[in-house]
Each structure stands twice: as C-alpha cells, then as structure tokens.
Design an enzyme around this catalytic site. Structure first.
Site, PDB file in Angstrom:
ATOM      1  N   GLU A  82     -28.629 -19.702   6.189  1.00 49.34           N
ATOM      2  CA  GLU A  82     -29.739 -19.938   4.573  1.00 49.34           C
ATOM      3  C   GLU A  82     -30.198 -21.032   4.246  1.00 49.34           C
ATOM      4  O   GLU A  82     -29.517 -22.514   4.738  1.00 49.34           O
ATOM      5  CB  GLU A  82     -27.893 -19.835   3.923  1.00 49.34           C
ATOM      6  CG  GLU A  82     -27.812 -19.766   2.272  1.00 49.34           C
ATOM      7  CD  GLU A  82     -26.416 -19.743   1.871  1.00 49.34           C
ATOM      8  OE1 GLU A  82     -26.237 -20.121   2.525  1.00 49.34           O
ATOM      9  OE2 GLU A  82     -26.570 -19.055   0.789  1.00 49.34           O
ATOM     10  N   CYS A 115     -26.622 -18.404  -4.623  1.00 49.93           N
ATOM     11  CA  CYS A 115     -25.868 -17.087  -3.489  1.00 49.93           C
ATOM     12  C   CYS A 115     -27.167 -15.912  -3.381  1.00 49.93           C
ATOM     13  O   CYS A 115     -27.316 -15.282  -2.479  1.00 49.93           O
ATOM     14  CB  CYS A 115     -24.358 -17.251  -3.369  1.00 49.93           C
ATOM     15  SG  CYS A 115     -24.387 -16.043  -5.252  1.00 49.93           S
ATOM     16  N   LYS A 125     -10.199 -25.790  -8.362  1.00 55.20           N
ATOM     17  CA  LYS A 125     -10.415 -26.786  -8.291  1.00 55.20           C
ATOM     18  C   LYS A 125     -12.050 -26.348  -7.981  1.00 55.20           C
ATOM     19  O   LYS A 125     -12.656 -26.005  -7.478  1.00 55.20           O
ATOM     20  CB  LYS A 125     -10.049 -26.799  -6.053  1.00 55.20           C
ATOM     21  CG  LYS A 125     -10.101 -27.833  -6.044  1.00 55.20           C
ATOM     22  CD  LYS A 125     -10.754 -27.593  -4.582  1.00 55.20           C
ATOM     23  CE  LYS A 125     -12.183 -28.510  -4.267  1.00 55.20           C
ATOM     24  NZ  LYS A 125     -13.191 -29.380  -4.804  1.00 55.20           N
ATOM     25  N   PRO A 126     -12.404 -27.342  -9.007  1.00 59.03           N
ATOM     26  CA  PRO A 126     -13.923 -27.204  -8.637  1.00 59.03           C
ATOM     27  C   PRO A 126     -14.700 -28.315  -7.691  1.00 59.03           C
ATOM     28  O   PRO A 126     -13.794 -29.059  -7.218  1.00 59.03           O
ATOM     29  CB  PRO A 126     -14.219 -27.729 -10.481  1.00 59.03           C
ATOM     30  CG  PRO A 126     -13.340 -28.819 -10.950  1.00 59.03           C
ATOM     31  CD  PRO A 126     -12.265 -28.286  -9.853  1.00 59.03           C
ATOM     32  N   ASP A 127     -15.934 -27.998  -7.366  1.00 58.72           N
ATOM     33  CA  ASP A 127     -16.407 -29.003  -6.615  1.00 58.72           C
ATOM     34  C   ASP A 127     -16.644 -30.248  -7.083  1.00 58.72           C
ATOM     35  O   ASP A 127     -16.380 -30.385  -8.057  1.00 58.72           O
ATOM     36  CB  ASP A 127     -17.749 -28.699  -6.277  1.00 58.72           C
ATOM     37  CG  ASP A 127     -18.513 -29.664  -5.017  1.00 58.72           C
ATOM     38  OD1 ASP A 127     -18.910 -28.524  -4.552  1.00 58.72           O
ATOM     39  OD2 ASP A 127     -18.898 -30.399  -5.293  1.00 58.72           O
ATOM     40  N   TRP A 165     -20.558 -25.995  -6.227  1.00 55.02           N
ATOM     41  CA  TRP A 165     -21.301 -26.670  -7.687  1.00 55.02           C
ATOM     42  C   TRP A 165     -22.148 -26.444  -8.298  1.00 55.02           C
ATOM     43  O   TRP A 165     -23.155 -26.536  -9.252  1.00 55.02           O
ATOM     44  CB  TRP A 165     -21.788 -28.114  -7.357  1.00 55.02           C
ATOM     45  CG  TRP A 165     -22.700 -28.193  -5.291  1.00 55.02           C
ATOM     46  CD1 TRP A 165     -21.856 -28.496  -4.353  1.00 55.02           C
ATOM     47  CD2 TRP A 165     -23.676 -27.309  -5.115  1.00 55.02           C
ATOM     48  NE1 TRP A 165     -22.463 -27.472  -3.220  1.00 55.02           N
ATOM     49  CE2 TRP A 165     -24.071 -27.456  -4.340  1.00 55.02           C
ATOM     50  CE3 TRP A 165     -24.772 -26.896  -6.285  1.00 55.02           C
ATOM     51  CZ2 TRP A 165     -24.919 -26.562  -2.703  1.00 55.02           C
ATOM     52  CZ3 TRP A 165     -26.098 -26.704  -5.578  1.00 55.02           C
ATOM     53  CH2 TRP A 165     -25.952 -26.628  -4.396  1.00 55.02           C
ATOM     54  N   ASN A 166     -22.686 -24.645  -7.719  1.00 51.93           N
ATOM     55  CA  ASN A 166     -24.274 -24.287  -8.176  1.00 51.93           C
ATOM     56  C   ASN A 166     -24.654 -23.663  -9.257  1.00 51.93           C
ATOM     57  O   ASN A 166     -25.649 -23.747 -10.136  1.00 51.93           O
ATOM     58  CB  ASN A 166     -25.226 -23.804  -7.005  1.00 51.93           C
ATOM     59  CG  ASN A 166     -23.962 -22.050  -6.959  1.00 51.93           C
ATOM     60  OD1 ASN A 166     -22.890 -22.331  -6.598  1.00 51.93           O
ATOM     61  ND2 ASN A 166     -25.238 -21.675  -6.523  1.00 51.93           N
ATOM     62  N   GLU A 191     -16.139 -15.289  -1.822  1.00 52.43           N
ATOM     63  CA  GLU A 191     -17.780 -15.449  -2.036  1.00 52.43           C
ATOM     64  C   GLU A 191     -18.237 -16.097  -1.532  1.00 52.43           C
ATOM     65  O   GLU A 191     -17.948 -16.836  -2.240  1.00 52.43           O
ATOM     66  CB  GLU A 191     -18.078 -15.049  -4.046  1.00 52.43           C
ATOM     67  CG  GLU A 191     -17.004 -14.077  -4.731  1.00 52.43           C
ATOM     68  CD  GLU A 191     -17.031 -12.803  -4.957  1.00 52.43           C
ATOM     69  OE1 GLU A 191     -18.415 -12.157  -4.367  1.00 52.43           O
ATOM     70  OE2 GLU A 191     -16.447 -11.732  -4.946  1.00 52.43           O
ATOM     71  N   LEU A 192     -19.328 -15.906  -0.291  1.00 49.45           N
ATOM     72  CA  LEU A 192     -19.583 -16.624   0.502  1.00 49.45           C
ATOM     73  C   LEU A 192     -21.499 -16.599   0.400  1.00 49.45           C
ATOM     74  O   LEU A 192     -21.879 -16.197  -0.595  1.00 49.45           O
ATOM     75  CB  LEU A 192     -19.469 -16.698   1.769  1.00 49.45           C
ATOM     76  CG  LEU A 192     -17.757 -16.025   1.592  1.00 49.45           C
ATOM     77  CD1 LEU A 192     -17.061 -15.961   3.437  1.00 49.45           C
ATOM     78  CD2 LEU A 192     -17.210 -17.755   1.354  1.00 49.45           C
TER      79      LEU A 192
HETATM   80  P1  NAD Z   1     -18.491 -25.630  -0.168  1.00 49.05           P
HETATM   81  O1  NAD Z   1     -17.641 -23.956   1.008  1.00 49.05           O
HETATM   82  O2  NAD Z   1     -18.435 -26.048   0.582  1.00 49.05           O
HETATM   83  O3  NAD Z   1     -17.473 -25.375  -1.172  1.00 49.05           O
HETATM   84  C1  NAD Z   1     -17.153 -24.963  -2.167  1.00 49.05           C
HETATM   85  C2  NAD Z   1     -16.100 -24.988  -2.833  1.00 49.05           C
HETATM   86  O4  NAD Z   1     -15.270 -25.461  -1.007  1.00 49.05           O
HETATM   87  C3  NAD Z   1     -15.842 -26.720  -3.248  1.00 49.05           C
HETATM   88  O5  NAD Z   1     -14.929 -26.524  -4.871  1.00 49.05           O
HETATM   89  C4  NAD Z   1     -15.211 -27.759  -2.062  1.00 49.05           C
HETATM   90  O6  NAD Z   1     -14.679 -28.730  -2.635  1.00 49.05           O
HETATM   91  C5  NAD Z   1     -14.066 -26.992  -1.751  1.00 49.05           C
HETATM   92  N1  NAD Z   1     -14.255 -26.870  -0.504  1.00 49.05           N
HETATM   93  C6  NAD Z   1     -14.473 -28.075   0.429  1.00 49.05           C
HETATM   94  N2  NAD Z   1     -13.784 -28.280   2.089  1.00 49.05           N
HETATM   95  C7  NAD Z   1     -12.527 -26.588   2.002  1.00 49.05           C
HETATM   96  C8  NAD Z   1     -11.395 -26.381   2.546  1.00 49.05           C
HETATM   97  N3  NAD Z   1     -11.254 -26.870   3.740  1.00 49.05           N
HETATM   98  N4  NAD Z   1     -10.757 -25.999   2.223  1.00 49.05           N
HETATM   99  C9  NAD Z   1     -10.971 -25.057   1.086  1.00 49.05           C
HETATM  100  N5  NAD Z   1     -11.755 -25.648   0.209  1.00 49.05           N
HETATM  101  C10 NAD Z   1     -12.253 -26.515  -0.055  1.00 49.05           C
HETATM  102  O7  NAD Z   1     -19.897 -24.828  -0.521  1.00 49.05           O
HETATM  103  P2  NAD Z   1     -21.454 -25.980  -0.758  1.00 49.05           P
HETATM  104  O8  NAD Z   1     -22.162 -25.371   0.691  1.00 49.05           O
HETATM  105  O9  NAD Z   1     -20.782 -26.735  -1.743  1.00 49.05           O
HETATM  106  O10 NAD Z   1     -21.693 -24.388  -1.952  1.00 49.05           O
HETATM  107  C11 NAD Z   1     -22.556 -23.772  -1.918  1.00 49.05           C
HETATM  108  C12 NAD Z   1     -22.256 -22.477  -0.823  1.00 49.05           C
HETATM  109  O11 NAD Z   1     -21.940 -21.976  -1.449  1.00 49.05           O
HETATM  110  C13 NAD Z   1     -23.823 -21.506  -0.727  1.00 49.05           C
HETATM  111  O12 NAD Z   1     -23.511 -21.182   1.287  1.00 49.05           O
HETATM  112  C14 NAD Z   1     -23.652 -20.636  -1.539  1.00 49.05           C
HETATM  113  O13 NAD Z   1     -24.337 -19.521  -1.266  1.00 49.05           O
HETATM  114  C15 NAD Z   1     -22.230 -20.129  -1.626  1.00 49.05           C
HETATM  115  N6  NAD Z   1     -21.975 -19.637  -2.779  1.00 49.05           N
HETATM  116  C16 NAD Z   1     -21.561 -17.757  -3.060  1.00 49.05           C
HETATM  117  C17 NAD Z   1     -21.879 -17.404  -3.520  1.00 49.05           C
HETATM  118  C18 NAD Z   1     -21.268 -16.294  -4.225  1.00 49.05           C
HETATM  119  O14 NAD Z   1     -21.036 -15.380  -5.334  1.00 49.05           O
HETATM  120  N7  NAD Z   1     -21.608 -15.376  -3.086  1.00 49.05           N
HETATM  121  C19 NAD Z   1     -21.742 -17.802  -4.939  1.00 49.05           C
HETATM  122  C20 NAD Z   1     -22.066 -19.339  -5.173  1.00 49.05           C
HETATM  123  C21 NAD Z   1     -22.253 -19.662  -3.563  1.00 49.05           C
END
Ligand code: NAD
Length: 515
Positions: A383, A285, A178-180, A154-155, A251-252
């Site tokens: 984080e 991130c 699949k968007p957030d 979502w960010n 990408e985490l």
């Molecule tokens: P999240 O992992 O909760 O969600 C990310 C996506 O995964 C969403 O679309 C969500 O619906 C989906 N999802 C949730 N459960 C799932 C499952 N079991 N299987 C598959 N998909 C699933 O992430 P968040 O906490 O909402 O987002 C923030 C995190 O993302 C932070 O840690 C940030 O650093 C990271 N991030 C990393 C980058 C990068 O490029 N490295 C960029 C942006 C955000």
C-alpha cells in the site's frame, strides 16, 4: 473565536495526571509549523478515563434509546452548524483539500441520523423459536458490551474518530477514543460538540498520546476495540484483544484495484479514476492504487486519465482553492518517493507527476500515473497511501479479475462497464469487502445501511449497517418452559425418555421445514 483560543479550550478536555510530562507538539502539514500541544497521556491516565467511562455508562444505559438518539441527532446538527470551523480544523491538521474534508464532515450527521433511526428496533428484544414449540419460548435481549475503545487514524480524523463511536453510544456503551497523535484536535472538538448536545460527562472520553503507549493501555481495559489503521498495528491490537478475550473490529489497509472493461465509458472512468486515486492525495483506505484496463480501451482511457490528472491544481491553503492538498508528514512523503523511485529504477514510465513539490508545501507530491510497472516493484505490492497509481493493460475481464485478486488485501474495488448487471456479476468474483460498479468508492462508503470492511489483510468485522451496531452488543437468550421442568420425571426409564425425545425432535424438524 480564533483557532488558537479554541484549540487551547478543547485541549482541556483531555484530563491527565501528568501534565508536567513533555506534551506532544502537533504540526500543520501545510507549513510544518506547530499548531498546538496535547498531553502525552500515561497508562494511569487511560485507566482513569476508562473508570470514568465505566461509571458514566452505568447511568447512560438507563437512558431510553429514543433519548440517546435525540442527543446524537442534536450532535449531528451541531456538526453541520459548526461546519466551517470544523473544516478549517481538518484542513489545518491534515493539509487536505477542503472538498475532501467536506466528504468526511457530511458523513458524521448522516451516520448519526441513520443509527438514531435504527437503534431502537435493533436494540429491541426479539422472539425466537423455542426448543419445543408451544412448550417453551426463547427471547433474545441485547445489552451494550460496556466501554468501547475507538482507535482512529489521521487520514480522515473527523469521520473516523466519531462514526464508529456513534453506534456504540446509541447502543448504550461509553466510549474512550484515542485519536492519532497527528490529528487530535478535531477529535477534541467533536467531544466538545457531544457535550454541547447533552451527552453526559464521562460517556465519551478522549485520551491523547503515543499510540504505542495509549493504544495497548486502552486495549487492556475496554470491553471492545474498534480499530482503524495499518495492518501491522491491527495485528498487534488483535493479538492483545485476543489475550484479553475481548472482541474487536479491524479496519485496515488496502491495495485497491479498479477494473475498466472495454465497454466502459472511458471518459467517465477517467474522471472516476481521478477521484478514486487522488482524493486526499491518495491517503484514503478505499483509494484505487492498481488500475487494470482492457487493452481495447487502454490508450483512450489513459489519454483521458492523464489529461484529467494534469488539470488538478495543488495547494495547501485553508479554503476551497485547490483540488489536491498535502501528504500528512515527511514519513509519508518519503514512502511515496521510495515507491516511485523503486518503480522507475525497475523500468516504469511516469506519464504524469513523479515529483515532490516543496514550492507548494513541504509534503506535497504530484498526482502520479505509472505504467510498465514491474510486478515485484514495491508500488505494485505494498500500500503506497499516496497519490500514485499503476495502470496495466489486461486481455479481458478474466485476466482483470485474476490480477485484481492477486493481493493479500481485500478492502475496496471498482468495476467500470457499460453493462451494469455484468459489472455486478463480476463484482461477486472480486475478493474485497466492498465493490463499486461505475463508481470509485462513494457509492459503497455512503451506503450507510450496508456493511463495510475488509477481507484478508484488510481486516475483520464490519462498520455501517445493522452490523455496525450489533458488534457493540452482547446477546442474551432468556428461555422459559410453559410446562414446567423439562427434566424427566423420576422413576421413568431412560428408554421411555429417549422415545419421547425422538418423537419431539421429529415434530420439531418437520415444523421447521414447513415454517
Ligand atoms: P497506524 O496503525 O500507525 O495508526 C492508527 C492508530 O493506531 C493511531 O491512532 C495510532 O496512534 C494507533 N497505534 C499505534 N500503535 C499502536 C499500538 N501498538 N496499539 C494500539 N494502537 C496503536 O496507522 P497509520 O499508518 O497512521 O494509518 C494509515 C493506515 O490506516 C493505512 O494503512 C490505511 O489504509 C489505514 N486505514 C484504514 C481504514 C479502513 O477503514 N479500512 C481507514 C483509514 C485508514
């Protein structure tokens, strides 16, 4: 067109067999009021979307790479043409400041043009050395993997829902996104613009709904997964992809360090820190969350950094009014408050910020600078993903590098110095996928030709650059013999064959040393 009308129209792009299921209400972080509703897709909906994508991909692959490139270039143009509506929508869905929405918007046409200009040469067949020079040849051909699943956070919902999809599409894959669930409308608006640019039906599908339902359903059906999100979910995606024997990029999260050396221009570094720490209220991130500053410059840097930070205006209006916007929701606000409270409880000093601002918006938190932070405090270890940074003095570059590398994450880092070459050498020693010298993150992120990604808990694989499209391709080697079968003629003794093979091997080794 009013926003409501547009949202209703683009929501129709999600096809679901279960419209009667309770939809998901999407709320605006600026007000905590509903924006609209999206379908809560089921496993069956994902299966149907992937089938449509598979069918469409078999026709898409027949398009010439130049035709695919032209469609994606047109899409980039449309994003620029419709920028004000898209920026409004990003602000509505995320509550971020408009300037931070602009950063993500510009990334989309840039990525389209980059891959459109490179795809043809990357996809072209390549001649490689054959097994036996002159006698045999080898050609590598590249085919799209099939259907790519993109799971986005979502960010940065505008850029992260589409810029991993663009190279996949150019390579001839179909994409199911699949968007957030907190930011689905921007993804649907992009799907509409892709269709307007001429992308055939089914090549880009969007499924909306609960991540824990739609995410795994997608990973079980696609041929590759490009995931961006938290480390915890990334691990679950990787495990599932592993079981299905499909590849993935992850990408985490990050806990990104910024190092300020004694010879740095401290005022410039302070401005860089403001951008690095508080862009999108720290929900980036690549954001810097740990600052290590050489003692000789520490006080001057800190004064400048605190001064610049206090000048930031907070606001949640749609438009260019404020420097920093809202956090995404109450959970994110709670996490930020917990991190700050825990640090303060362990003796940290709050130099500026340190409180929520419900008077500005329900999830707004002040840009916060902490010093004297206990190394075991949550804010030092985890984080935060909010507008909070810790600043620590260090005795020299060695101590700074050691502190920077004392983390399980390794996404982004920056080094600030008056000696750029030295900065580049120190960058080699920092364990991170990207290290920027004298810039917080834009120099790395906007270098679309250079790969980006994380090491350690920050992920696997790379986006951007040739690597960003190669991941969606399956290589096939076609080798042929100009002298007929290489099987030994019948009746020839094995000792003879061995002797000839040894001679051929020696010639080959010599040739490869010379060439
Ligand atoms: P999240 O992992 O909760 O969600 C990310 C996506 O995964 C969403 O679309 C969500 O619906 C989906 N999802 C949730 N459960 C799932 C499952 N079991 N299987 C598959 N998909 C699933 O992430 P968040 O906490 O909402 O987002 C923030 C995190 O993302 C932070 O840690 C940030 O650093 C990271 N991030 C990393 C980058 C990068 O490029 N490295 C960029 C942006 C955000």
């Amino acid at each position: 067109m009013t926003n409501e009308k547009w949202l209703e129209e683009i929501t129709g792009r999600v096809s679901t067999d279960a419209p009667e299921r309770e939809p998901i209400t999407v709320t605006a972080p600026a007000t905590d009021e509903p924006i609209g509703q999206i379908p809560r897709c089921t496993d069956d909906d994902v299966a149907a979307a992937v089938s449509r994508a598979q069918a469409a991909q078999s026709e898409w692959i027949e398009f010439d790479p130049a035709e695919r490139a032209a469609i994606l270039e047109d899409f980039g143009d449309l994003v620029l043409e419709r920028r004000e509506e898209l920026l409004d929508l990003v602000q509505l869905e995320t509550g971020k400041a408009r300037a931070h929405a602009v950063e993500e918007l510009l990334d989309v046409p840039t990525t389209c043009s980059y891959y459109a200009s490179r795809a043809e040469s990357i996809l072209a067949d390549q001649t490689r050395d054959g097994a036996f020079p002159l006698a045999t040849d080898a050609t590598v051909t590249k085919k799209p993997v099939g259907v790519v699943g993109v799971i986005s956070p979502w960010n940065y919902p505008l850029t992260l829902s589409i810029t991993d999809a663009v190279p996949a599409l150019l390579a001839g894959n179909a994409v199911v996104l699949k968007p957030d669930e907190k930011t689905p409308f921007i993804a649907l608006a992009l799907a509409e613009l892709l269709a307007k640019a001429g992308l055939p039906d089914g090549v880009f599908e969007v499924v909306t709904g609960d991540g824990s339902v739609v995410g795994p359903a997608l990973v079980d059906r696609v041929d590759y997964v490009a995931f961006t999100g938290s480390t915890e979910t990334g691990r679950a995606v990787a495990e599932r992809a592993g079981r299905n024997l499909i590849d993935c990029s992850l990408e985490l999260g990050g806990k990104n360090p910024m190092i300020v050396l004694a010879n740095a221009n401290f005022e410039e570094a302070a401005r860089g820190a403001v951008q690095g720490c508080f862009t999108n209220a720290g929900q980036l991130c690549l954001a810097a969350e740990r600052l290590y500053v050489e003692s000789a410059i520490y006080e001057r840097f800190l004064d400048a950094f605190v001064g610049e930070t206090r000048r930031l205006s907070l606001g949640t209006e749609v438009g260019y009014g404020s420097d920093v916007g809202s956090l995404i929701d109450d959970a994110q606000l709670e996490r930020v408050e917990e991190h700050v409270d825990d640090a303060v409880g362990r003796g940290a000093s709050v130099l500026t910020g340190g409180r929520a601002r419900p008077d500005v918006g329900p999830f707004v938190y002040e840009p916060t600078i902490l010093t004297d932070v206990d190394p075991d405090a949550r804010v030092a270890q985890e984080e935060t993903f909010g507008p909070v940074v810790t600043v620590t003095p260090v005795d020299g570059p060695r101590a700074a590098i050691e502190a920077a590398n004392d983390s399980d994450y390794g996404l982004n880092a920056s080094v600030w110095t008056g000696d750029r070459e030295r900065g580049r050498r120190l960058a080699q020693e920092i364990e991170a996928g990207t290290v920027c010298v004298n810039d917080a993150y834009i120099a790395g992120w906007a270098a679309t030709d250079a790969p980006m990604g994380g090491v350690g808990d920050s992920g696997l694989g790379r986006r951007h650059g040739p690597e960003g499209i190669e991941r969606y391709l399956e290589s096939k080697t076609i080798a042929s013999s100009r002298i007929g079968s290489l099987a030994p003629p019948s009746g020839v003794p094995a000792t003879w064959t061995t002797r000839s093979l040894l001679a051929a091997t020696n010639v080959r080794r010599r040739l490869s040393r010379w060439l």
